[in-house]
Every structure is written in structure tokens, then in C-alpha cells.
Design a protein around this motif. Structure first.
Motif, PDB file in Angstrom:
ATOM      1  N   THR A 214      29.072  32.307  47.304  1.00 55.16           N
ATOM      2  CA  THR A 214      29.176  30.930  47.762  1.00 55.16           C
ATOM      3  C   THR A 214      29.525  30.990  49.240  1.00 55.16           C
ATOM      4  N   ASP A 215      28.576  30.665  50.099  1.00 57.46           N
ATOM      5  CA  ASP A 215      28.751  30.797  51.545  1.00 57.46           C
ATOM      6  C   ASP A 215      29.202  32.227  51.863  1.00 57.46           C
ATOM      7  N   ASN A 216      30.419  32.402  52.389  1.00 56.50           N
ATOM      8  CA  ASN A 216      30.909  33.739  52.729  1.00 56.50           C
ATOM      9  C   ASN A 216      31.912  34.259  51.706  1.00 56.50           C
ATOM     10  N   LEU A 217      31.988  33.647  50.563  1.00 62.82           N
ATOM     11  CA  LEU A 217      32.922  34.058  49.516  1.00 62.82           C
ATOM     12  C   LEU A 217      32.141  34.763  48.410  1.00 62.82           C
ATOM     13  N   LEU A 218      32.552  35.992  48.123  1.00 64.57           N
ATOM     14  CA  LEU A 218      31.895  36.758  47.063  1.00 64.57           C
ATOM     15  C   LEU A 218      32.601  36.492  45.743  1.00 64.57           C
ATOM     16  N   HIS A 219      31.836  36.376  44.669  1.00 65.52           N
ATOM     17  CA  HIS A 219      32.381  36.244  43.318  1.00 65.52           C
ATOM     18  C   HIS A 219      32.150  37.581  42.620  1.00 65.52           C
ATOM     19  N   LEU A 220      33.231  38.147  42.106  1.00 70.32           N
ATOM     20  CA  LEU A 220      33.164  39.503  41.587  1.00 70.32           C
ATOM     21  C   LEU A 220      33.290  39.558  40.077  1.00 70.32           C
ATOM     22  N   GLY A 221      32.705  40.581  39.536  1.00 71.86           N
ATOM     23  CA  GLY A 221      32.910  40.956  38.153  1.00 71.86           C
ATOM     24  C   GLY A 221      33.547  42.333  38.153  1.00 71.86           C
ATOM     25  N   VAL A 222      34.639  42.473  37.421  1.00 74.62           N
ATOM     26  CA  VAL A 222      35.360  43.741  37.398  1.00 74.62           C
ATOM     27  C   VAL A 222      35.280  44.298  35.995  1.00 74.62           C
ATOM     28  N   LEU A 223      34.862  45.540  35.885  1.00 70.55           N
ATOM     29  CA  LEU A 223      34.817  46.202  34.583  1.00 70.55           C
ATOM     30  C   LEU A 223      36.191  46.771  34.279  1.00 70.55           C
ATOM     31  N   PRO A 224      36.627  46.660  33.037  1.00 71.28           N
ATOM     32  CA  PRO A 224      37.922  47.255  32.702  1.00 71.28           C
ATOM     33  C   PRO A 224      37.849  48.771  32.828  1.00 71.28           C
ATOM     34  N   LYS A 225      38.948  49.355  33.269  1.00 71.04           N
ATOM     35  CA  LYS A 225      38.988  50.815  33.404  1.00 71.04           C
ATOM     36  C   LYS A 225      39.047  51.443  32.031  1.00 71.04           C
ATOM     37  N   GLN A 226      38.250  52.475  31.854  1.00 64.78           N
ATOM     38  CA  GLN A 226      38.248  53.194  30.584  1.00 64.78           C
ATOM     39  C   GLN A 226      38.637  54.637  30.857  1.00 64.78           C
ATOM     40  N   ASP A 227      39.754  55.031  30.331  1.00 65.74           N
ATOM     41  CA  ASP A 227      40.203  56.399  30.505  1.00 65.74           C
ATOM     42  C   ASP A 227      39.708  57.208  29.316  1.00 65.74           C
ATOM     43  N   SER A 228      38.694  58.009  29.545  1.00 63.38           N
ATOM     44  CA  SER A 228      38.095  58.776  28.450  1.00 63.38           C
ATOM     45  C   SER A 228      38.826  60.094  28.222  1.00 63.38           C
TER      46      SER A 228
ATOM     47  N   SER B 259      47.735  34.261  48.099  1.00 62.34           N
ATOM     48  CA  SER B 259      48.245  33.048  47.445  1.00 62.34           C
ATOM     49  C   SER B 259      47.130  32.185  46.857  1.00 62.34           C
ATOM     50  N   ASN B 260      45.909  32.353  47.325  1.00 59.85           N
ATOM     51  CA  ASN B 260      44.761  31.590  46.802  1.00 59.85           C
ATOM     52  C   ASN B 260      43.982  32.379  45.755  1.00 59.85           C
ATOM     53  N   GLN B 261      44.551  33.476  45.285  1.00 62.54           N
ATOM     54  CA  GLN B 261      43.889  34.363  44.326  1.00 62.54           C
ATOM     55  C   GLN B 261      42.588  34.934  44.886  1.00 62.54           C
ATOM     56  N   GLN B 262      42.580  35.197  46.179  1.00 59.52           N
ATOM     57  CA  GLN B 262      41.424  35.796  46.822  1.00 59.52           C
ATOM     58  C   GLN B 262      41.752  37.238  47.195  1.00 59.52           C
ATOM     59  N   TYR B 263      40.739  38.069  47.128  1.00 62.82           N
ATOM     60  CA  TYR B 263      40.868  39.481  47.431  1.00 62.82           C
ATOM     61  C   TYR B 263      40.099  39.776  48.714  1.00 62.82           C
ATOM     62  N   SER B 264      40.493  40.822  49.369  1.00 64.10           N
ATOM     63  CA  SER B 264      39.742  41.331  50.503  1.00 64.10           C
ATOM     64  C   SER B 264      38.980  42.551  50.006  1.00 64.10           C
ATOM     65  N   VAL B 265      37.670  42.532  50.204  1.00 64.97           N
ATOM     66  CA  VAL B 265      36.833  43.632  49.726  1.00 64.97           C
ATOM     67  C   VAL B 265      35.993  44.163  50.879  1.00 64.97           C
ATOM     68  N   ARG B 266      35.595  45.424  50.778  1.00 62.42           N
ATOM     69  CA  ARG B 266      34.729  46.037  51.784  1.00 62.42           C
ATOM     70  C   ARG B 266      33.322  46.116  51.205  1.00 62.42           C
TER      71      ARG B 266
ATOM     72  N   GLY C 254      30.175  47.605  55.226  1.00 56.90           N
ATOM     73  CA  GLY C 254      30.911  47.949  56.433  1.00 56.90           C
ATOM     74  C   GLY C 254      31.785  46.848  56.992  1.00 56.90           C
ATOM     75  N   ALA C 255      31.921  45.738  56.274  1.00 59.01           N
ATOM     76  CA  ALA C 255      32.756  44.636  56.750  1.00 59.01           C
ATOM     77  C   ALA C 255      33.658  44.169  55.611  1.00 59.01           C
ATOM     78  N   GLU C 256      34.727  43.486  55.976  1.00 61.41           N
ATOM     79  CA  GLU C 256      35.622  42.935  54.954  1.00 61.41           C
ATOM     80  C   GLU C 256      35.220  41.504  54.648  1.00 61.41           C
ATOM     81  N   TRP C 257      35.166  41.199  53.358  1.00 58.36           N
ATOM     82  CA  TRP C 257      34.786  39.887  52.861  1.00 58.36           C
ATOM     83  C   TRP C 257      35.910  39.358  51.987  1.00 58.36           C
ATOM     84  N   LEU C 258      35.982  38.039  51.883  1.00 54.25           N
ATOM     85  CA  LEU C 258      36.878  37.422  50.911  1.00 54.25           C
ATOM     86  C   LEU C 258      36.140  37.308  49.595  1.00 54.25           C
ATOM     87  N   ALA C 259      36.887  37.520  48.508  1.00 53.02           N
ATOM     88  CA  ALA C 259      36.251  37.487  47.196  1.00 53.02           C
ATOM     89  C   ALA C 259      37.225  36.918  46.174  1.00 53.02           C
TER      90      ALA C 259
END
Length: 153
Positions: free
Chosen positions: A127-141, A92-99, A102-107
Motif C-alpha cells: 500500500t503506497d510505501n508500506l509493505l504488508h508481510l506474511g511471516v512463516l512460523p519458525k520450525q525447529d527440526s 508504537s504503530n505496530q510497524q516494522y522496519s525491513v530491508r 538495499g533500502a529500509e521500508w516500513l512494513a
């Protein structure tokens, strides 16, 4: 008189190995330089020579320590640019769980399309324990990957 300054140089140099400051190194160098200077000058002025060397080398040691400490602060964050696996999200906060490591982080996603579980993303900031991510668009070649997926058993 020279032996006194050699003992001071040795003692301060040895103590420097246990403390890790530049101050005792400056005193050790001043005592060593005074002992060397004592070969040319009479013993009556060696105390003044030692004081002069200390007045020059101690501020130089302070300056060097602060300069090196300033350079070590320029080291970047080693997590930046590392890949993560999206586990779930968004909540609901637009946060993701990422690995990651070896640990799960909020991002949160700062750049790119919203990822789906199983996608890969790259850490672009923290930012503290929150990761900011960049996602590349998927390219189906349409091509088959060069390496087959590894099967972990």
C-alpha cells in the motif's frame, strides 16, 4: 498515382517508428493496401479505396491499442512474494522496519506470528510505501542445515 500511396505508406510507417501509436501504422497499411489495389483498379477510385481502408483500419488500430493496454495492466506487482529481512520493530504503530532491495521500508505484519529482528518475511501486499508481510512460523527440526551459513567479509 500508385507512387503517391507508396510514399504515404513509407512516410506513415517511418513516422510510426518514432511515435509508437497504432494510428499511423493503420494509415501506412491503408496506403500500402491501396497501392496494391491500384494494380487492379483505375486511379480515379483509389482515393475512395484509401478512405475505405482508413475507415476500417483506424478503428481496428484503436481497438488493438486498447486491448493491448488492457492486457499490460494485468501484470502483477513484481515485489509480491519477495523476501525481506526484518531490521527492527514493532514500533508504537505496530510497524516494522525491513530491508528490501538495499533500502529500509516500513512494513506491517498481516499474516503469521510477530517477527523478531533478523527474521525473514515475505511481501504479500503493498500500500503506497508500506509493505504488508506474511511471516512463516519458525520450525525447529533439530537437523543441521544442508548449507552452512555464508560468511560475508
Amino acid at each position: 498515382m500508385l507512387i503517391i500511396y507508396i510514399v504515404i505508406a513509407f512516410g506513415a510507417g517511418l513516422a510510426e517508428l518514432f511515435t509508437g501509436t497504432f494510428y499511423l501504422a493503420a494509415v501506412a497499411l491503408a496506403a500500402l493496401f491501396t497501392a496494391i489495389t491500384g494494380l487492379l483498379l483505375p486511379g480515379a477510385v483509389l482515393h475512395w479505396v484509401f478512405l475505405g481502408f482508413c475507415l476500417v483500419l483506424l478503428p481496428a488500430g484503436v481497438w488493438l491499442r486498447h486491448r493491448l493496454a488492457g492486457k499490460s495492466g494485468d501484470l502483477g506487482d513484481f515485489d509480491l512474494g519477495q523476501g525481506v529481512d526484518v531490521v527492527s520493530g514493532p514500533d508504537s504503530n505496530q510497524q516494522y522496519s525491513v530491508r528490501y532491495r538495499g533500502a529500509e521500508w516500513l512494513a506491517v505484519v498481516d499474516d503469521g506470528p510477530p517477527p523478531h529482528p533478523g527474521d525473514r518475511a515475505v511481501i504479500i501486499a503493498k500500500t503506497d510505501n508500506l509493505l504488508h508481510l506474511g511471516v512463516l512460523p519458525k520450525q525447529d527440526s533439530g537437523k543441521e542445515p544442508l548449507c552452512p551459513p555464508s560468511s560475508s567479509s
